[in-house]
Design an enzyme around this catalytic site. Structure first.
Site, PDB file in Angstrom:
ATOM      1  N   CYS A 292       0.887  -1.185   0.000  1.00  0.00           N
ATOM      2  CA  CYS A 292       0.000   0.000   0.000  1.00  0.00           C
ATOM      3  C   CYS A 292       0.913   1.220   0.000  1.00  0.00           C
ATOM      4  O   CYS A 292       1.051   1.911   1.006  1.00  0.00           O
ATOM      5  CB  CYS A 292      -0.913   0.005   1.212  1.00  0.00           C
ATOM      6  SG  CYS A 292      -2.134  -1.319   1.260  1.00  0.00           S
ATOM      7  N   GLY A 294       1.230   4.240  -1.612  1.00  0.00           N
ATOM      8  CA  GLY A 294       0.967   5.677  -1.726  1.00  0.00           C
ATOM      9  C   GLY A 294       0.925   6.381  -0.388  1.00  0.00           C
ATOM     10  O   GLY A 294       0.521   5.788   0.609  1.00  0.00           O
ATOM     11  N   PRO A 295       1.399   7.641  -0.343  1.00  0.00           N
ATOM     12  CA  PRO A 295       1.937   8.455  -1.435  1.00  0.00           C
ATOM     13  C   PRO A 295       3.427   8.274  -1.691  1.00  0.00           C
ATOM     14  O   PRO A 295       3.994   8.970  -2.524  1.00  0.00           O
ATOM     15  CB  PRO A 295       1.646   9.879  -0.976  1.00  0.00           C
ATOM     16  CG  PRO A 295       1.735   9.799   0.517  1.00  0.00           C
ATOM     17  CD  PRO A 295       1.208   8.444   0.893  1.00  0.00           C
ATOM     18  N   GLY A 296       4.111   7.373  -0.951  1.00  0.00           N
ATOM     19  CA  GLY A 296       5.469   7.035  -1.340  1.00  0.00           C
ATOM     20  C   GLY A 296       6.558   7.257  -0.327  1.00  0.00           C
ATOM     21  O   GLY A 296       7.713   6.931  -0.604  1.00  0.00           O
ATOM     22  N   GLY A 297       6.243   7.764   0.855  1.00  0.00           N
ATOM     23  CA  GLY A 297       7.291   8.037   1.839  1.00  0.00           C
ATOM     24  C   GLY A 297       8.012   6.775   2.284  1.00  0.00           C
ATOM     25  O   GLY A 297       9.246   6.696   2.228  1.00  0.00           O
ATOM     26  N   GLU A 317       0.301   0.335  -5.542  1.00  0.00           N
ATOM     27  CA  GLU A 317      -0.688   1.287  -5.036  1.00  0.00           C
ATOM     28  C   GLU A 317      -1.951   1.159  -5.877  1.00  0.00           C
ATOM     29  O   GLU A 317      -1.887   1.111  -7.116  1.00  0.00           O
ATOM     30  CB  GLU A 317      -0.148   2.711  -5.096  1.00  0.00           C
ATOM     31  CG  GLU A 317      -1.165   3.805  -4.827  1.00  0.00           C
ATOM     32  CD  GLU A 317      -1.890   3.642  -3.497  1.00  0.00           C
ATOM     33  OE1 GLU A 317      -3.124   3.844  -3.472  1.00  0.00           O
ATOM     34  OE2 GLU A 317      -1.233   3.313  -2.493  1.00  0.00           O
ATOM     35  N   CYS A 413      -1.533   3.738  10.864  1.00  0.00           N
ATOM     36  CA  CYS A 413      -1.378   5.017  11.571  1.00  0.00           C
ATOM     37  C   CYS A 413      -2.608   5.233  12.440  1.00  0.00           C
ATOM     38  O   CYS A 413      -3.312   6.235  12.330  1.00  0.00           O
ATOM     39  CB  CYS A 413      -1.198   6.165  10.586  1.00  0.00           C
ATOM     40  SG  CYS A 413      -0.711   7.706  11.407  1.00  0.00           S
TER      41      CYS A 413
END
Length: 476
Positions: A292, A294-297, A317, A413
């Site tokens: 999963c 996104g957004p890529g960190g 993603e 999170c």
């Protein structure tokens, strides 16, 4: 009436004074309206508004800082301010037009949450109301804010919050500006006495630090510190790749960030990726998956770590536009990587294809309320039921994607038990080919990680978002 009285001239009417437009408060009001009307997030709405204001020449850095404080401070304390405003009006709060309530909330924050002098806070709010609401409703704003200004925040909370003895959770909800159900959920996840939950709720209302990550193979933490400037940055607390910007620091002003050598990433997010990379696997260590991405960190961090071992990262993603953001984050990675738009519950890869898998699942985001304060007012308990099947399906497919001897990191999170341990327990209960690893040794130096084997980070204990991580090894 005498002839003299009849002939007495009337006093001339005061000339109409146009309201003074304050660019800072107008911008803050526009941001709050976008959050209310479009369900936008402040962290996405505010930057383009500030950029446009700077381009017009209306704003300097101090103006931008004040506008940011007005927006985020108002959103964080919305629950407390609503209770105060409700005590100052003669109608139910729901009957106040939302634009009027936004102006009142901005004014209340200036009065109770900042050092702006009382007269200036009231007069500026009334001028804003004249500009965006009209003179008639500005009088209502003036009357309400003058009542609000009679006491400070602590005194108001003593008046409007239920007592601790009568209802502890309702008391905490009003005093610390969180919906009651979130207070209850966080307290269940945290455990412990009153002091702990109050510290956590208060930490959610503090402005978070801006944390950067030095992307492996592109730069180092020492070089990133130099790029940020010794007066503007500090080393991270726990992650060896982290750099913390001083208050008001702008990531875009850091050359390494502009060049893609570093990124903005919460230290808790960094720790999750580093722990997955540090966990031992049996056999090969050549193919990694971020399911999963996104957004890529995390994907950018994992790709750099994988490159150091000559491993390939596949970043998947579901949404194509978010896959594009992942592609941008990974551009310039020193090692091989692949970005695909795919559904993690209907995998585009063969079972057992990977040595390491990170599945940072969609969730309520209750662990990032410092950064997205408006989320606390949008989320509902029913949202947990909506995420639950997806979270279990993604973890199930992650365990199918990893080979025997490989490791899966399940991350959210959110500290809500329904999104963390309940998901892991339910999935593992149905299978005999997986075991939990103790994740704590792979976050060296980080205190207060609990009894394990999973790890829950906390804003008030670690200065991070409330990230959760369970490490699971396929055994057969």
């Amino acid at each position: 009436m005498s002839d003299q009285q009849r002939r007495r001239p009337k006093k001339p009417a005061k000339p109409y004074r146009r309201p003074q437009k304050d660019p800072v408060r107008i911008l803050a009001f526009e941001a709050l309206r976008a959050v209310d009307e479009r369900d936008a997030y402040a962290n996405l709405v505010l930057p383009p508004l500030l950029r446009k204001a700077r381009e017009k020449g209306d704003f300097d850095n101090r103006d931008a800082a004040l506008a940011t404080e007005l927006v985020y401070g108002t959103l964080r304390r919305q629950g407390s301010y609503d209770a105060v405003i409700a005590a100052c009006i003669d109608r139910p709060l729901r009957e106040v037009d939302p634009p009027v309530l936004d102006v009142l909330s901005l004014g209340t924050h200036q009065l109770l949450g900042t050092r702006i002098p009382t007269h200036a806070a009231v007069s500026a709010s009334v001028e804003l109301a004249r500009v965006v609401l009209g003179d008639g409703r500005a009088k209502f704003v003036n009357a309400v804010l003058r009542k609000v200004s009679a006491d400070d925040l602590d005194t108001w909370l003593e008046k409007v919050a239920p007592s601790w003895d009568d209802d502890p959770e309702d008391h905490l909800s009003v005093v610390h500006s969180h919906p009651r159900w979130i207070v209850s959920a966080l307290w269940d996840a945290l455990g412990g006495p009153r002091a702990g939950i109050e510290d956590l709720l208060e930490a959610d209302n503090e402005r978070p630090e801006v944390t950067l990550v030095a992307r492996p193979g592109r730069t180092t933490a020492d070089d990133l510190l130099t790029s940020a400037g010794s007066d503007a940055a500090l080393p991270g607390r726990w992650s060896p790749l982290a750099v913390r910007l001083a208050e008001g620091g702008e990531p875009g002003a850091v050359e390494a960030v502009r060049d893609g050598l570093a990124g903005v990433q919460d230290e808790g997010s960094q720790l999750v990726a580093l722990a997955l990379a540090a966990a031992p696997v049996e056999g090969t260590d050549r193919r990694w998956l971020d399911g999963c991405a996104g957004p890529g960190g995390k994907a950018a961090l994992l790709a750099g770590l994988a490159a150091e071992r000559d491993a390939l990262l596949v970043a998947s993603e579901l949404q194509p536009h978010r896959a594009g953001l992942v592609q941008q984050a990974l551009a310039g990675n020193p090692g091989p990587y692949q970005v695909i738009a795919a559904d993690g519950t209907r995998p585009a890869w063969r079972p057992g294809s990977f040595d390491r898998v990170l599945m940072d699942v969609p969730c309520t985001g209750l662990g990032a309320l410092r950064r997205r304060p408006e989320a606390r007012w949008r989320r509902r308990p029913a949202d947990l039921d909506g995420f639950a099947p997806l979270q279990r399906a993604l973890l199930t497919e992650a365990l199918a994607a990893v080979r025997p001897g490989g490791v899966v990191g399940y991350a959210t999170c959110s500290p809500h038990l329904a999104e963390t341990r309940a998901v892991v327990d339910d999935v593992l209960r149905a299978r005999d080919d997986a075991e939990l690893l103790d994740a704590r040794p792979f976050m060296p130096g980080v205190p207060a990680l609990g009894d394990g084997p999973d790890v829950q980070l906390w804003p008030h204990l670690h200065g991070t978002d409330a990230m959760y991580l369970a490490l699971i090894r396929r055994t057969a």
